[in-house]
Design a protein around this motif. Structure first.
Motif, PDB file in Angstrom:
ATOM      1  N   LYS A 227       0.830  -1.200   0.000  1.00  0.00           N
ATOM      2  CA  LYS A 227       0.000   0.000   0.000  1.00  0.00           C
ATOM      3  C   LYS A 227       0.874   1.264   0.000  1.00  0.00           C
ATOM      4  CE  LYS A 227      -4.269  -1.483   0.049  1.00  0.00           C
ATOM      5  NZ  LYS A 227      -5.230  -1.077  -1.018  1.00  0.00           N
ATOM      6  N   MET A 228       1.920   1.235   0.807  1.00  0.00           N
ATOM      7  CA  MET A 228       2.819   2.396   0.868  1.00  0.00           C
ATOM      8  C   MET A 228       3.493   2.652  -0.471  1.00  0.00           C
ATOM      9  SD  MET A 228       4.632   1.800   4.566  1.00  0.00           S
ATOM     10  CE  MET A 228       3.686   1.781   6.077  1.00  0.00           C
ATOM     11  N   ALA A 229       3.933   1.575  -1.132  1.00  0.00           N
ATOM     12  CA  ALA A 229       4.590   1.721  -2.434  1.00  0.00           C
ATOM     13  C   ALA A 229       3.632   2.332  -3.456  1.00  0.00           C
ATOM     14  CB  ALA A 229       5.088   0.360  -2.915  1.00  0.00           C
ATOM     15  N   ILE A 230       2.382   1.898  -3.435  1.00  0.00           N
ATOM     16  CA  ILE A 230       1.381   2.425  -4.365  1.00  0.00           C
ATOM     17  C   ILE A 230       1.152   3.913  -4.115  1.00  0.00           C
ATOM     18  CG2 ILE A 230      -1.070   2.341  -4.981  1.00  0.00           C
ATOM     19  CD1 ILE A 230      -0.941  -0.702  -4.467  1.00  0.00           C
ATOM     20  N   HIS A 231       0.972   4.282  -2.854  1.00  0.00           N
ATOM     21  CA  HIS A 231       0.688   5.682  -2.535  1.00  0.00           C
ATOM     22  C   HIS A 231       1.908   6.580  -2.773  1.00  0.00           C
ATOM     23  CE1 HIS A 231      -3.379   5.244  -1.118  1.00  0.00           C
ATOM     24  NE2 HIS A 231      -3.035   4.272  -0.287  1.00  0.00           N
ATOM     25  N   LEU A 232       3.101   6.065  -2.516  1.00  0.00           N
ATOM     26  CA  LEU A 232       4.310   6.841  -2.788  1.00  0.00           C
ATOM     27  C   LEU A 232       4.476   7.094  -4.284  1.00  0.00           C
ATOM     28  CD1 LEU A 232       6.842   5.274  -0.267  1.00  0.00           C
ATOM     29  CD2 LEU A 232       6.034   7.637  -0.296  1.00  0.00           C
ATOM     30  N   ASP A 233       4.142   6.083  -5.095  1.00  0.00           N
ATOM     31  CA  ASP A 233       4.223   6.248  -6.544  1.00  0.00           C
ATOM     32  C   ASP A 233       3.228   7.310  -7.017  1.00  0.00           C
ATOM     33  OD1 ASP A 233       5.120   5.268  -9.269  1.00  0.00           O
ATOM     34  OD2 ASP A 233       2.963   4.849  -9.395  1.00  0.00           O
ATOM     35  N   ARG A 234       2.022   7.256  -6.490  1.00  0.00           N
ATOM     36  CA  ARG A 234       1.022   8.265  -6.848  1.00  0.00           C
ATOM     37  C   ARG A 234       1.454   9.646  -6.378  1.00  0.00           C
ATOM     38  NH1 ARG A 234      -4.372   4.911  -4.900  1.00  0.00           N
ATOM     39  NH2 ARG A 234      -4.390   3.383  -6.599  1.00  0.00           N
ATOM     40  N   TRP A 235       2.045   9.693  -5.202  1.00  0.00           N
ATOM     41  CA  TRP A 235       2.519  10.954  -4.645  1.00  0.00           C
ATOM     42  C   TRP A 235       3.559  11.595  -5.553  1.00  0.00           C
ATOM     43  CZ3 TRP A 235       0.831  13.528  -0.367  1.00  0.00           C
ATOM     44  CH2 TRP A 235       1.650  14.525   0.166  1.00  0.00           C
ATOM     45  N   GLU A 236       4.480  10.766  -6.086  1.00  0.00           N
ATOM     46  CA  GLU A 236       5.553  11.286  -6.925  1.00  0.00           C
ATOM     47  C   GLU A 236       5.054  11.678  -8.305  1.00  0.00           C
ATOM     48  OE1 GLU A 236      10.181  10.101  -8.030  1.00  0.00           O
ATOM     49  OE2 GLU A 236       8.742   8.559  -7.441  1.00  0.00           O
ATOM     50  N   THR A 237       4.129  10.898  -8.885  1.00  0.00           N
ATOM     51  CA  THR A 237       3.624  11.205 -10.219  1.00  0.00           C
ATOM     52  C   THR A 237       2.820  12.499 -10.250  1.00  0.00           C
ATOM     53  OG1 THR A 237       1.704   9.785  -9.788  1.00  0.00           O
ATOM     54  CG2 THR A 237       3.578   8.804 -10.958  1.00  0.00           C
ATOM     55  N   ARG A 238       2.367  12.942  -9.095  1.00  0.00           N
ATOM     56  CA  ARG A 238       1.645  14.214  -9.033  1.00  0.00           C
ATOM     57  C   ARG A 238       2.587  15.399  -8.956  1.00  0.00           C
ATOM     58  NH1 ARG A 238      -2.370  12.015  -4.348  1.00  0.00           N
ATOM     59  NH2 ARG A 238      -3.715  10.700  -5.666  1.00  0.00           N
ATOM     60  N   GLY A 239       3.889  15.127  -9.033  1.00  0.00           N
ATOM     61  CA  GLY A 239       4.851  16.213  -9.012  1.00  0.00           C
ATOM     62  C   GLY A 239       5.342  16.595  -7.642  1.00  0.00           C
ATOM     63  N   ASN A 240       5.017  15.776  -6.640  1.00  0.00           N
ATOM     64  CA  ASN A 240       5.476  16.062  -5.287  1.00  0.00           C
ATOM     65  C   ASN A 240       6.846  15.426  -5.056  1.00  0.00           C
ATOM     66  OD1 ASN A 240       2.981  17.341  -4.362  1.00  0.00           O
ATOM     67  ND2 ASN A 240       2.088  15.297  -4.538  1.00  0.00           N
ATOM     68  N   PRO A 241       7.666  16.022  -4.212  1.00  0.00           N
ATOM     69  CA  PRO A 241       8.945  15.398  -3.881  1.00  0.00           C
ATOM     70  C   PRO A 241       8.706  14.087  -3.148  1.00  0.00           C
ATOM     71  CG  PRO A 241       8.494  17.242  -2.410  1.00  0.00           C
ATOM     72  CD  PRO A 241       7.446  17.284  -3.494  1.00  0.00           C
ATOM     73  N   LEU A 242       9.660  13.185  -3.275  1.00  0.00           N
ATOM     74  CA  LEU A 242       9.509  11.856  -2.695  1.00  0.00           C
ATOM     75  C   LEU A 242       9.720  11.924  -1.187  1.00  0.00           C
ATOM     76  CD1 LEU A 242       8.928   8.948  -3.373  1.00  0.00           C
ATOM     77  CD2 LEU A 242      11.365   8.536  -3.673  1.00  0.00           C
ATOM     78  N   VAL A 243       8.678  12.355  -0.496  1.00  0.00           N
ATOM     79  CA  VAL A 243       8.691  12.431   0.959  1.00  0.00           C
ATOM     80  C   VAL A 243       7.653  11.450   1.478  1.00  0.00           C
ATOM     81  CG1 VAL A 243       8.321  13.892   2.980  1.00  0.00           C
ATOM     82  CG2 VAL A 243       9.393  14.831   0.918  1.00  0.00           C
ATOM     83  N   PHE A 244       8.016  10.667   2.440  1.00  0.00           N
ATOM     84  CA  PHE A 244       7.098   9.645   2.959  1.00  0.00           C
ATOM     85  C   PHE A 244       5.890  10.312   3.612  1.00  0.00           C
ATOM     86  CE2 PHE A 244       6.269   5.368   3.753  1.00  0.00           C
ATOM     87  CZ  PHE A 244       5.703   5.217   5.012  1.00  0.00           C
ATOM     88  N   PRO A 245       4.690  10.120   3.048  1.00  0.00           N
ATOM     89  CA  PRO A 245       3.521  10.853   3.552  1.00  0.00           C
ATOM     90  C   PRO A 245       2.927  10.320   4.840  1.00  0.00           C
ATOM     91  CG  PRO A 245       2.865   9.412   1.762  1.00  0.00           C
ATOM     92  CD  PRO A 245       4.372   9.290   1.884  1.00  0.00           C
ATOM     93  N   PHE A 246       3.488   9.190   5.344  1.00  0.00           N
ATOM     94  CA  PHE A 246       2.895   8.595   6.536  1.00  0.00           C
ATOM     95  C   PHE A 246       3.756   8.817   7.762  1.00  0.00           C
ATOM     96  CE2 PHE A 246       2.131   5.905   2.783  1.00  0.00           C
ATOM     97  CZ  PHE A 246       0.789   6.169   2.613  1.00  0.00           C
ATOM     98  N   ALA A 247       4.692   9.766   7.693  1.00  0.00           N
ATOM     99  CA  ALA A 247       5.619   9.999   8.803  1.00  0.00           C
ATOM    100  C   ALA A 247       4.842  10.300  10.082  1.00  0.00           C
ATOM    101  CB  ALA A 247       6.546  11.156   8.484  1.00  0.00           C
ATOM    102  N   GLY A 248       5.315   9.725  11.172  1.00  0.00           N
ATOM    103  CA  GLY A 248       4.666   9.932  12.454  1.00  0.00           C
ATOM    104  C   GLY A 248       3.742   8.806  12.844  1.00  0.00           C
TER     105      GLY A 248
END
Length: 250
Positions: A227-248
């Protein structure tokens, strides 16, 4: 495990919590098959809030969790709760409980014939018992549809925390409650389906609670990584820097 509509036998149960936003599994807890779904729920909820500092705003549960302790616990925690309603069937030919109107201020029920069922006692489990006058009941035209008691009294019970269950029922029929519950099929049910169909979780590899718990935790870890890999890929394709969105939420 012996349940209606389920195969009888020796089983383990996987009690699981899933986040609605990312569909990540936030908790997994394994018990023997004879432990009811509702038993570990509140303690697992408190554990997640304490360990991960989750600010839980709302939850959606199936009908197995519609118990007065859970309804009371969620209301006291100020969490919007949506729990599927159970379909209880009274004994064949007898009036269901909803045929009796409850009046909280007078502390009594009123039956279809207009007779009052007054408070009698409260048992050790917290159920208040309301009973009718058998002298009036024996001549009632609805007697055979109301009770099978030889002495003719009708007894209706109501839990002392029934108000909390009524609050959950009102949430269920609200617009926001219906929207929330629809999300449940897209999250927790899909999570279990993936576990069984894609990760071999239909059967346990080894016997014993510690071994099954280990298998469940490893399986859930794999699901979450996917799930994390899928969401990280979507996060990056939207032009966002590769920052882990689930930190914390470790």
């Amino acid at each position: 495990m012996i349940r209606d509509g389920k195969p009888e036998g020796f089983f383990y149960l996987d009690h699981r919590t899933v986040d609605m936003k990312y569909n990540l599994i936030t908790d997994v807890h394994v018990t023997p098959g004879n432990v009811h779904d509702s038993v570990p729920y509140l303690s697992r909820l408190d554990r997640q809030q304490k360990r991960f500092e989750f600010q839980v705003e709302a939850i959606a549960l199936d009908s197995g969790y519609l118990t007065t302790p859970i309804c009371r616990g969620l209301q006291s925690r100020n969490i919007f709760a949506v729990v599927a309603l159970r379909r209880f069937h009274s004994e064949q030919g007898l009036f269901p409980k909803w045929k009796f109107t409850f009046y909280a201020e007078q502390e009594l029920f009123v039956c279809a014939a207009g007779q009052e069922l007054k408070y009698r006692t409260t048992d050790r489990k917290g159920y208040q018992k309301y009973a009718s006058d058998p002298e009036q009941c024996k001549n009632c035209p609805f007697l055979n549809e109301c009770t099978q008691s030889k002495n003719h009294p009708k007894v209706v019970t109501r839990h002392v925390w029934e108000d909390s269950k009524d609050w959950v029922r009102n949430n269920w029929i609200s617009k926001s409650g219906k929207q929330l519950y629809r999300k449940r099929k897209e999250t927790i049910e899909r999570s279990f389906a993936d576990t069984i169909e894609l990760h071999g979780f239909r059967y346990c590899r080894l016997c014993g609670l510690p071994n099954v718990r280990e298998q469940a935790l490893m399986t859930v870890a794999v699901q979450n990584m996917k799930k994390m890999a899928i969401h990280l890929d979507r996060w990056e394709t939207r032009g966002n820097p590769l920052v882990f969105p689930f930190a914390g939420s470790h």
